[in-house]
Scaffold this active site. Sequence first.
Site, short mmCIF file in Angstrom:
data_model
loop_
_atom_site.label_atom_id
_atom_site.label_comp_id
_atom_site.label_asym_id
_atom_site.label_seq_id
_atom_site.Cartn_x
_atom_site.Cartn_y
_atom_site.Cartn_z
N GLU A 106 0.85 -1.21 0.00
CA GLU A 106 0.00 0.00 0.00
C GLU A 106 0.88 1.26 0.00
O GLU A 106 0.58 2.23 -0.70
CB GLU A 106 -0.94 -0.03 1.21
CG GLU A 106 -2.02 -1.10 1.05
CD GLU A 106 -2.86 -1.29 2.29
OE1 GLU A 106 -2.27 -1.56 3.36
OE2 GLU A 106 -4.09 -1.17 2.22
N GLU A 126 -3.44 -9.67 3.82
CA GLU A 126 -4.22 -9.35 5.02
C GLU A 126 -5.32 -10.38 5.29
O GLU A 126 -5.61 -10.72 6.44
CB GLU A 126 -4.86 -7.96 4.89
CG GLU A 126 -3.88 -6.80 5.01
CD GLU A 126 -3.23 -6.39 3.70
OE1 GLU A 126 -3.25 -7.19 2.76
OE2 GLU A 126 -2.70 -5.27 3.63
C1 LIG Z 1 7.53 -11.40 5.43
C2 LIG Z 1 7.52 -12.89 5.40
C3 LIG Z 1 7.22 -13.39 4.00
C4 LIG Z 1 8.92 -13.40 5.83
O1 LIG Z 1 8.93 -14.79 5.90
P1 LIG Z 1 10.14 -15.60 6.58
O2 LIG Z 1 9.79 -17.03 6.46
O3 LIG Z 1 11.42 -15.12 6.02
O4 LIG Z 1 10.15 -15.14 8.10
P2 LIG Z 1 9.07 -15.35 9.23
O5 LIG Z 1 7.71 -15.53 8.66
O6 LIG Z 1 9.55 -16.39 10.15
O7 LIG Z 1 9.09 -13.92 9.94
C5 LIG Z 1 10.27 -13.45 10.56
C6 LIG Z 1 9.88 -12.70 11.79
O8 LIG Z 1 9.13 -11.56 11.43
C7 LIG Z 1 7.89 -11.52 12.11
N1 LIG Z 1 6.90 -10.88 11.20
C8 LIG Z 1 6.73 -11.11 9.92
N2 LIG Z 1 5.80 -10.29 9.40
C9 LIG Z 1 5.38 -9.52 10.43
C10 LIG Z 1 4.43 -8.48 10.55
N3 LIG Z 1 3.74 -8.05 9.47
N4 LIG Z 1 4.24 -7.94 11.75
C11 LIG Z 1 4.95 -8.35 12.82
N5 LIG Z 1 5.89 -9.32 12.78
C12 LIG Z 1 6.08 -9.90 11.60
C13 LIG Z 1 7.57 -12.99 12.36
O9 LIG Z 1 6.64 -13.12 13.39
C14 LIG Z 1 8.96 -13.51 12.71
O10 LIG Z 1 9.27 -13.11 14.03
P3 LIG Z 1 9.19 -14.15 15.22
O11 LIG Z 1 9.75 -13.44 16.38
O12 LIG Z 1 7.72 -14.48 15.37
O13 LIG Z 1 9.95 -15.35 14.76
C15 LIG Z 1 6.49 -13.46 6.37
O14 LIG Z 1 6.89 -13.17 7.69
C16 LIG Z 1 5.11 -12.95 6.19
O15 LIG Z 1 4.40 -13.40 5.32
N6 LIG Z 1 4.71 -12.01 7.04
C17 LIG Z 1 3.35 -11.52 7.13
C18 LIG Z 1 3.09 -10.49 6.10
C19 LIG Z 1 1.71 -9.92 6.28
O16 LIG Z 1 0.77 -10.60 6.61
N7 LIG Z 1 1.59 -8.64 6.02
C20 LIG Z 1 0.35 -7.91 6.18
C21 LIG Z 1 0.23 -7.36 7.54
S1 LIG Z 1 -1.32 -6.59 7.85
C22 LIG Z 1 -1.23 -5.10 7.00
O17 LIG Z 1 -0.25 -4.82 6.42
C23 LIG Z 1 -2.45 -4.23 7.07
C24 LIG Z 1 -2.37 -3.06 6.15
O18 LIG Z 1 -3.38 -3.12 5.19
C25 LIG Z 1 -2.41 -1.75 6.88
C26 LIG Z 1 -3.67 -1.50 7.61
C27 LIG Z 1 -3.66 -0.13 8.22
C28 LIG Z 1 -4.91 0.05 8.93
C29 LIG Z 1 -5.15 1.46 9.28
C30 LIG Z 1 -6.65 1.60 9.41
C31 LIG Z 1 -7.05 2.99 9.54
C32 LIG Z 1 -7.50 3.25 10.88
C33 LIG Z 1 -6.88 4.49 11.39
C34 LIG Z 1 -6.25 4.41 12.77
C35 LIG Z 1 -4.95 3.69 12.79
C36 LIG Z 1 -3.79 4.51 13.31
C37 LIG Z 1 -2.46 4.17 12.62
O19 LIG Z 1 -2.38 4.27 11.39
O20 LIG Z 1 -1.51 3.78 13.32
#
Ligand SMILES: CC(C)(COP(=O)(O)OP(=O)(O)OC[C@H]1O[C@@H](n2cnc3c(N)ncnc32)[C@H](O)[C@@H]1OP(=O)(O)O)[C@@H](O)C(=O)NCCC(=O)NCCSC(=O)C[C@@H](O)CCCCCCCCCCCCC(=O)O
Length: 725
Positions: A106, A126
Amino acid sequence: MVDYRREGNVAILTVNNPPVNAISTRVKDGIYECISRAKNDTKVSVIVIHGHGKHFIAGADIHGFSGQRESSKVVATLPEVIAFMEASNKPIVAAIHGTALGGGLEIAMGCHYRIATKSARVGQPEVLIGILPGAGGTQRLPRLCGLGPALDLISTGRHIKAPQALKLGIIDKIVSDDILKEGIAFAKAVIDKPLNGRRISTLPVKDAENAEQLISAANASVRKRQRGMMAPIWNIKAVAESIKLPFDEAMEKEAEYFTVLVTSSQARALQYAFFSERLAPKWEVPGVASYNTVKPMNIKTAAVIGAGTMGTGIAMALLNARIPVTLVEQNKQFLEKGVKMIQDLYAGSVRLGKLTADQAKYLLSNLKTSLSYDDLSTVDCVIEAVYENMALKKEIFAKLDNACKPSAVLCSNTSSLDIDEIASATKRPDKVIGTHFFVPAYYMRLLENVRGKLTSPETIATVQSLGVRIGKIPVVVGNCDSFVGNRMLGTYTSEAQFLLEEGALPHEVDSVIKDFGIPIGAFEVSDLSGLDIGWRIRKERYEKLEKSGKKHDPNARFINGERFSPLGDTLCEKGRFGRKTGMGWYRYEKPGAKEPFIDAEITTLLEDYSKKHNITRRKISPQEIFERCFYPLINEGFKVLEDGIATRPEDIDVIWINGYGWPKYTGGPMYYANQIGLDKIYDTMCYYYEQHPTSSHWRPSALLRDLAKQQLPISQWGKQVASRL
Ligand SMILES: CC(C)(COP(=O)(O)OP(=O)(O)OC[C@H]1O[C@@H](n2cnc3c(N)ncnc32)[C@H](O)[C@@H]1OP(=O)(O)O)[C@@H](O)C(=O)NCCC(=O)NCCSC(=O)C[C@@H](O)CCCCCCCCCCCCC(=O)O
Ligand SMILES: NC(=O)c1ccc[n+]([C@@H]2O[C@H](COP(=O)([O-])OP(=O)(O)OC[C@H]3O[C@@H](n4cnc5c(N)ncnc54)[C@H](O)[C@@H]3O)[C@@H](O)[C@H]2O)c1
């Protein structure tokens, strides 16, 4: 969190939030502040944003959706920050490597240009954690790549690689791996280009004329493939707003639907499952060792003993990870059959375009075959997958112990047998461990690693690390009859059969199970895997009983005082082995056919059976079927924790989600138990235990009782166990 520097007239923003540059409040604020700075810096003409480490940005920080969010220094929300970027009069280039996922994509779509390395992946995953792209993804992606591809990417959550993203117009160019250098060069080349047409929110949605058809196709696909999940439906609904409303109004709808999802119990459960799956490889055996204290051995070569269903699948899982495999069988005929199975499966992947012919050829070139253990003197690891028979397994382990080098790890794929007894056939019990794969082993992600009493921490570390290397989710469990998954499953299959004795029919039980979200019912799965497998194992047990002087009565409904249903044996005696014979708990059009039909013969058989045993058949409600199938299973999970067979409830949930089709959106049986209420489960267990005192699986677990009485959640289990030991 976000570093700012200037190189000539190029401002460079580096997102630095290891391990994946997830967007925390500080990262969001940092981006806003750096963009403001660049906009106000008269020496800056163009801006590049890129990620430090392995990723561009892998999305919003998932911890933030259920936990406490840090307070923001700037008022702007993420969608507002992205709008601010898009409105910039200085071009912004997203230089993508690793992944641009979720909020990461995004942010990239808020930029005016996107370039990526060839291996980079983009996506809106997501939906997989129960939410939707809440920072404009549902509105910008259909404008960028068209409604059809956007619906597909957003409703499935799949990632795509840069070449496909380029074809779809999501990125503008594929560049070399020196992403920052490429980003700066690209930025310099676009300084003077007009930004009209580069602000995605101002563009029309592509394919809008086919909207009705595309949206109904997406909904139909979701109903079929993601049954029971609410997020895919809301994701499609949000994308559909891009056709109906102007951008700003559709963004309001996106925020509204995002709130519905982010506060849902499914989102919480899916996010719990996300972190549980990542916790599983980080094993811990309390008081013994853990993943961060022991180094795994490096497995360079492996052998698999037995080229049947499991052995061939395991060999493929190893080959796919580029580990050379020697496959050993008892005779040439079985060996050739196994090799053909592997060749056919690879040929199928080539036909489906999942592999090129050259890739398949390369993978097969790493497969050696043998009929002799002498060929195993140099392998680092052996995985045995012969028939489920203790005497045979012990004989093989003794031979392996003689043939293999002393450092080799010896693993058994047994699904129920005692690992300590298998290890006792060797002089290296510290190097013996269970590696329980699930069928089909080249595909199923779960790997239940069963540690014996004498298994060394190094051996545990080795199979855990091997599991990750071959793309599995490895979970360490202790040694007991049937380990964790199958031990819990046993209560569910027994109770499903008792329900038939009392009045239910197979399809009634199966439909309650499927309505809950498990893709296949207990009786359908029994027909699929073949009733004869369990029958063979039971017959061995009856023989053992007879040898110990206890006569086994084929009509007996109790064994050693424990309720038992002989219905499975009765069906096998009639040749009803399931799908393969065209009849089992259901009837099939012909042997091998897939669609089950209710069979009047089974209905009559059950009625006659109940009559013979003086059981008055009754209508059993879906609620009772649900409680009787799932509560003992959950209770057994608590006993598994109590016994120290699993060390964390998360591990049990990972096992059930990845090995048995438990619906991920409920978090797994242990997480789900909390949702139901531990006191409710405990009271229900007590009620049924009174009604069925001869089924020990109704005896409530002491851990469950303690937590229920103290109104504590399952997360407090550790303290409970510690206080009782
Ligand atoms: C990225 C990967 C493909 C990597 O894979 P890999 O196998 O290399 O590694 P791991 O999966 O083991 O991950 C390593 C490590 O990293 C941690 N981790 C990975 N991704 C995340 C993450 N997104 N967040 C936190 N931690 C993460 C993982 O847990 C491991 O650590 P650990 O200690 O546990 O071993 C793979 O990791 C992967 O696929 N990740 C997930 C990707 C994903 O799902 N992304 C989407 C996330 S959701 C998102 O992005 C939502 C968006 O649309 C934004 C929404 C905004 C909403 C705002 C709404 C408006 C309201 C207004 C008020 C809000 C105020 C404000 O804005 O703040
Ligand atoms: N099938 C499943 O769903 C499943 C799932 C998990 C675990 N398991 C376990 O995996 C193991 C294998 O099961 P399977 O379904 O692949 O069985 P299978 O009958 O398909 O294959 C067993 C193979 O072992 C070979 N074999 C027997 N004795 C041998 C010997 N002395 N040397 C070399 N090869 C020998 C047989 O020829 C046969 O090809 C069992 O322990 C089973 O409990 C099976």
